[in-house]
Design an enzyme around this catalytic site. Structure first.
Site, PDB file in Angstrom:
ATOM      1  N   THR A  11       2.489 -39.477  28.144  1.00  0.00           N
ATOM      2  CA  THR A  11       3.070 -38.345  26.743  1.00  0.00           C
ATOM      3  C   THR A  11       4.106 -37.652  27.716  1.00  0.00           C
ATOM      4  O   THR A  11       4.642 -38.516  29.032  1.00  0.00           O
ATOM      5  CB  THR A  11       2.403 -37.252  27.696  1.00  0.00           C
ATOM      6  OG1 THR A  11       1.960 -36.952  28.869  1.00  0.00           O
ATOM      7  CG2 THR A  11       1.216 -36.995  27.071  1.00  0.00           C
ATOM      8  N   GLU A  48      15.460 -51.364  14.922  1.00  0.00           N
ATOM      9  CA  GLU A  48      16.265 -50.459  14.852  1.00  0.00           C
ATOM     10  C   GLU A  48      17.160 -50.128  12.970  1.00  0.00           C
ATOM     11  O   GLU A  48      17.440 -48.508  13.172  1.00  0.00           O
ATOM     12  CB  GLU A  48      17.870 -51.185  15.245  1.00  0.00           C
ATOM     13  CG  GLU A  48      17.437 -50.741  17.380  1.00  0.00           C
ATOM     14  CD  GLU A  48      18.586 -52.408  17.391  1.00  0.00           C
ATOM     15  OE1 GLU A  48      18.446 -53.465  17.580  1.00  0.00           O
ATOM     16  OE2 GLU A  48      19.832 -52.080  17.786  1.00  0.00           O
ATOM     17  N   SER A  98      26.240 -42.886 -16.715  1.00  0.00           N
ATOM     18  CA  SER A  98      25.360 -43.263 -15.752  1.00  0.00           C
ATOM     19  C   SER A  98      24.599 -44.907 -16.092  1.00  0.00           C
ATOM     20  O   SER A  98      24.074 -45.292 -15.213  1.00  0.00           O
ATOM     21  CB  SER A  98      24.415 -42.161 -15.807  1.00  0.00           C
ATOM     22  OG  SER A  98      24.229 -41.558 -16.968  1.00  0.00           O
ATOM     23  N   SER A 153      22.499 -62.066  20.643  1.00  0.00           N
ATOM     24  CA  SER A 153      23.891 -61.546  20.443  1.00  0.00           C
ATOM     25  C   SER A 153      25.350 -63.016  20.921  1.00  0.00           C
ATOM     26  O   SER A 153      24.099 -63.943  20.740  1.00  0.00           O
ATOM     27  CB  SER A 153      24.291 -61.404  22.008  1.00  0.00           C
ATOM     28  OG  SER A 153      25.741 -61.026  22.397  1.00  0.00           O
ATOM     29  N   TYR A 172      17.657 -28.403 -19.520  1.00  0.00           N
ATOM     30  CA  TYR A 172      18.471 -29.120 -18.746  1.00  0.00           C
ATOM     31  C   TYR A 172      20.387 -29.333 -18.681  1.00  0.00           C
ATOM     32  O   TYR A 172      20.554 -28.187 -19.357  1.00  0.00           O
ATOM     33  CB  TYR A 172      18.725 -30.260 -20.077  1.00  0.00           C
ATOM     34  CG  TYR A 172      19.366 -31.916 -19.506  1.00  0.00           C
ATOM     35  CD1 TYR A 172      18.679 -32.520 -18.153  1.00  0.00           C
ATOM     36  CD2 TYR A 172      20.515 -32.088 -20.069  1.00  0.00           C
ATOM     37  CE1 TYR A 172      19.743 -34.071 -18.120  1.00  0.00           C
ATOM     38  CE2 TYR A 172      21.692 -33.569 -19.593  1.00  0.00           C
ATOM     39  CZ  TYR A 172      20.717 -33.937 -18.531  1.00  0.00           C
ATOM     40  OH  TYR A 172      21.317 -35.135 -18.158  1.00  0.00           O
ATOM     41  N   ASN A 226      17.093 -35.468 -23.779  1.00  0.00           N
ATOM     42  CA  ASN A 226      16.551 -34.752 -21.725  1.00  0.00           C
ATOM     43  C   ASN A 226      15.258 -35.238 -21.805  1.00  0.00           C
ATOM     44  O   ASN A 226      14.828 -35.343 -20.709  1.00  0.00           O
ATOM     45  CB  ASN A 226      16.133 -33.792 -22.322  1.00  0.00           C
ATOM     46  CG  ASN A 226      18.284 -32.889 -22.745  1.00  0.00           C
ATOM     47  OD1 ASN A 226      19.047 -33.622 -22.170  1.00  0.00           O
ATOM     48  ND2 ASN A 226      18.258 -31.978 -23.038  1.00  0.00           N
ATOM     49  N   GLN A 273      21.432 -36.209 -13.918  1.00  0.00           N
ATOM     50  CA  GLN A 273      22.136 -37.267 -13.761  1.00  0.00           C
ATOM     51  C   GLN A 273      22.097 -37.529 -12.575  1.00  0.00           C
ATOM     52  O   GLN A 273      22.198 -38.898 -12.548  1.00  0.00           O
ATOM     53  CB  GLN A 273      23.131 -37.165 -14.269  1.00  0.00           C
ATOM     54  CG  GLN A 273      23.955 -38.252 -14.894  1.00  0.00           C
ATOM     55  CD  GLN A 273      24.499 -39.037 -15.806  1.00  0.00           C
ATOM     56  OE1 GLN A 273      24.027 -38.977 -17.574  1.00  0.00           O
ATOM     57  NE2 GLN A 273      26.211 -38.998 -15.037  1.00  0.00           N
TER      58      GLN A 273
HETATM   59  N1  ARG Z   1      22.346 -39.744 -18.813  1.00  0.00           N
HETATM   60  C1  ARG Z   1      22.011 -38.613 -18.511  1.00  0.00           C
HETATM   61  C2  ARG Z   1      21.123 -38.008 -17.377  1.00  0.00           C
HETATM   62  O1  ARG Z   1      21.279 -39.004 -16.290  1.00  0.00           O
HETATM   63  C3  ARG Z   1      20.680 -38.451 -20.044  1.00  0.00           C
HETATM   64  C4  ARG Z   1      21.173 -37.083 -20.591  1.00  0.00           C
HETATM   65  C5  ARG Z   1      21.634 -36.978 -21.004  1.00  0.00           C
HETATM   66  N2  ARG Z   1      21.208 -35.553 -22.030  1.00  0.00           N
HETATM   67  C6  ARG Z   1      22.263 -34.420 -22.617  1.00  0.00           C
HETATM   68  N3  ARG Z   1      21.911 -33.758 -23.038  1.00  0.00           N
HETATM   69  N4  ARG Z   1      23.275 -34.927 -21.619  1.00  0.00           N
HETATM   70  O2  ARG Z   1      20.810 -36.995 -16.914  1.00  0.00           O
END
Ligand code: ARG
Length: 463
Positions: A160, A295, A28, A282, A322, A115, A327
Site C-alpha cells: 500500500t 510503457e 469525411s 538500448s 443532426y 442521417n 461527423q
Molecule cells: N458524412 C456525414 C457524417 O459523417 C454523413 C451524414 C451527412 N448528413 C447530412 N445531412 N449532411 O455525419
C-alpha cells in the site's frame, strides 16, 4: 500592396480557393471509408425491405443487391476510387452503384437519409469493435488466470502506498486484474445490449411517409429492435460515448497493470522477466532491456480518454436533430478502437510470455516487516490482548528490529519478551510469510486455497 500571408494561405493545397477549402473541411471520405462494409450491409437490408413492402420492384431490388456486392468487392480488393468531391462513404457507394446499375440505384435512397444511414453504419461499426474488445478481454483474462494458477502459492510482497504492507500470493495479485478486466468485459456486454437498436428508417429526422418496415431492417442487421424515436435515432451518439468510456476505464486498468510490469521488470525489483518479444534493447547501453510494450500500453489511456473528452465536447451543445458537427465522431472512435485493441493484444502477449521470478518474489515478500500484522493478530488471538495494544507492542518490536538492521523473525524470544512478557516461542511460526498467506483464508483473501477457488470460478465462467 500584396498580402503575403493571405497569398500563402490561399496557395498550395487550397490554390483553387473557397471551393477547395469547403471540400476539404466537408469531406469525411478520408476516414469514413472504414465503414464501407457496414454501409453496404445497411443498404442491402434497406433495399430488400423496400421490395418486401412494395416501395420498389423486386427487379430493382435485385439489381441493387448485385450492384452493391460488386461495389463491396471493388472496395475489398482495393479497386475502388474514393472521391473527395463525393464527400463521404454513403455518396461514394451510391455514385458507384449508379455507374454500375444505372437508374435503379436512384431508388435506393427512398425512405431514408444520410442521417439515419450514418447512425446505422456507425453503430454497426462500433458494435463490431465491442465484439472484438470482448474477445480481446477474454484472451487477456485467460492468460492472467493461467499465471494465477501456476503461482497460486508463490509469495510476494503486497503494497500500500508502494510500501511493503503484507505478504500476498502471485496468484492473488494476478486475479485482482482478472476481476478488473472481468468488469470491463461486463461493461462491454452492457454497452452492446443497450446500443443494439436500429436507427435505419428514422430518415432525415421525422420518419417517412413510405410504408417501410423497420422491424425487418433491424432484424436483418442483427439489432434487437428499431430505435423508437426518429429524432433520437439520428441525434444519438451516446453509444459511441459509452464505447469510449468503457474503453477509457479498461485502458486505465491496462495502464495500471503496465505500470506494475515496468516496476517489476526493473533491476531493483526483478519480480518478472518480460520476453524479448515485448521489450527492446538500448542502442547505447548494452545492459538494458526496456519494457517498451508496457510503457506504450501505459500511455494509450491518454489518447483513448482524450477521444472520450473530445466527443463529449462535440456533442454537448448540439440541438436536435443532426448537425454536421457529428461527423467529428468517427476519427476519435476509430483511433481509440485501434489503440484499445492493440493494447489488449500487446498485454495478452506480454502476460502469456512473462516469467514470474519466484525466488525474487519470495525474497522480497519477507522484507520490510511484512508480517508485523501477523504478529499483532497472534497476540490478539492467543494472548487476548486488545488489537490496539498489540499494534503498539508490534510497533516497538519493528522499531527494535529496524535499529538493529534485521527483520522481525531475526529477533530473539528474549528480545520479544522484553517488550511483552506473554510472547512465546509460537510467535515464530506466524512470522513466516508462507504462514502469513496461508492464514488469510477469509473469502477473497490471499490464501492459495482462496486463489485456487477463484481460478476455478473464472475457468468455468470462461468456458
Ligand atoms: N458524412 C456525414 C457524417 O459523417 C454523413 C451524414 C451527412 N448528413 C447530412 N445531412 N449532411 O455525419
Amino acid at each position: 500592396m500584396t498580402d503575403k500571408t493571405s497569398n500563402q494561405m490561399w496557395g498550395g493545397r487550397f490554390a483553387a480557393g473557397p471551393g477547395a477549402i469547403m471540400e476539404a473541411i466537408n469531406a469525411s471520405i478520408g476516414f469514413d471509408q472504414r465503414m464501407a462494409a457496414q454501409d453496404i450491409a445497411g443498404s442491402r437490408a434497406h433495399a430488400a425491405m423496400l421490395a418486401a413492402t412494395g416501395v420498389i420492384t423486386d427487379n430493382d431490388a435485385e439489381a441493387i443487391r448485385e450492384g452493391l456486392l460488386t461495389v463491396l468487392s471493388e472496395i475489398d480488393s482495393g479497386n475502388f476510387t474514393f472521391s473527395t468531391a463525393l464527400e463521404d462513404i454513403h455518396m461514394n457507394v451510391e455514385a458507384r452503384l449508379k455507374e454500375i446499375i444505372g437508374e435503379p440505384a436512384g431508388r435506393l435512397h427512398t425512405g431514408r437519409s444520410r442521417n439515419d444511414q450514418v447512425a446505422t453504419d456507425f453503430k454497426l461499426w462500433v458494435r463490431d469493435q465491442l465484439d472484438a474488445a470482448a474477445n480481446g478481454l477474454e484472451v487477456l483474462i485467460a492468460a492472467l488466470v493461467d499465471q494465477a494458477e501456476a503461482g497460486a502459492d508463490w509469495v510476494m510482497p503486497g503494497f500500500t502506498h508502494l510500501q511493503t504492507a503484507q505478504p500476498v500470493t502471485w496468484g492473488h495479485h494476478m486475479m485482482a486484474y482478472v476481476e478488473m478486466f472481468g468488469r470491463d468485459l461486463s461493461r462491454v456486454r452492457d454497452a452492446r445490449a443497450r446500443m443494439n437498436e436500429c436507427p435505419l428508417g428514422a430518415a432525415a429526422l421525422a420518419g417517412t411517409s413510405f410504408p417501410i418496415d423497420r422491424d425487418m431492417t433491424a432484424e436483418a442487421l442483427g439489432f434487437d429492435r428499431p430505435a423508437a424515436n426518429s429524432l433520437d435515432a439520428v441525434s444519438d451518439r451516446d453509444f459511441a460515448l459509452e464505447f469510449l468510456s468503457v474503453a477509457s476505464i479498461c485502458a486505465m486498468h491496462l495502464s495500471r497493470f503496465a505500470e506494475e510490469l515496468v516496476i517489476w521488470s526493473s533491476a531493483q525489483f526483478r519480480f518478472v522477466t518480460l520476453s524479448d518479444r515485448f521489450s527492446t534493447g538500448s542502442s547505447i547501453m548494452p545492459q538494458k532491456k526496456n519494457p517498451d510494450a508496457a510503457e506504450l500500453i501505459r500511455a494509450k489511456v491518454g489518447r483513448i480518454f482524450g477521444a472520450n473528452t473530445a466527443l463529449m465536447m462535440v456533442m454537448k451543445g448540439l440541438p436536435l436533430a443532426y448537425s454536421k458537427d457529428m461527423q467529428e465522431d468517427k476519427e476519435q472512435v476509430f483511433d481509440a478502437a485501434d489503440n484499445w485493441m492493440l493494447a489488449l493484444a500487446a498485454m495478452s502477449g506480454m502476460v502469456k510470455d512473462m516469467t514470474a521470478n519466484r525466488d525474487s518474489l519470495a525474497a522480497a515478500a519477507g522484507s520490510g516487516f511484512s508480517t508485523a500484522t501477523d504478529l499483532a493478530d497472534w497476540m490478539v488471538r492467543v494472548l487476548k490482548v486488545p488489537f490496539r495494544d498489540a499494534h503498539h507492542v508490534t510497533g516497538a518490536l519493528v522499531a527494535m528490529a529496524e535499529a538493529r538492521g534485521c527483520d522481525l523473525p531475526d529477533l530473539s524470544l528474549a528480545d520479544m519478551k522484553s517488550v511483552h512478557e506473554g510472547i512465546s516461542d509460537d510467535i515464530f511460526t506466524v512470522l513466516g510469510v508462507e504462514n502469513s498467506v496461508n492464514s488469510r483464508l477469509s473469502y477473497g483473501g490471499t490464501a492459495p486455497e482462496q486463489v485456487r477457488a477463484q481460478v476455478a470460478r473464472w475457468k468455468k465462467a470462461l468456458g
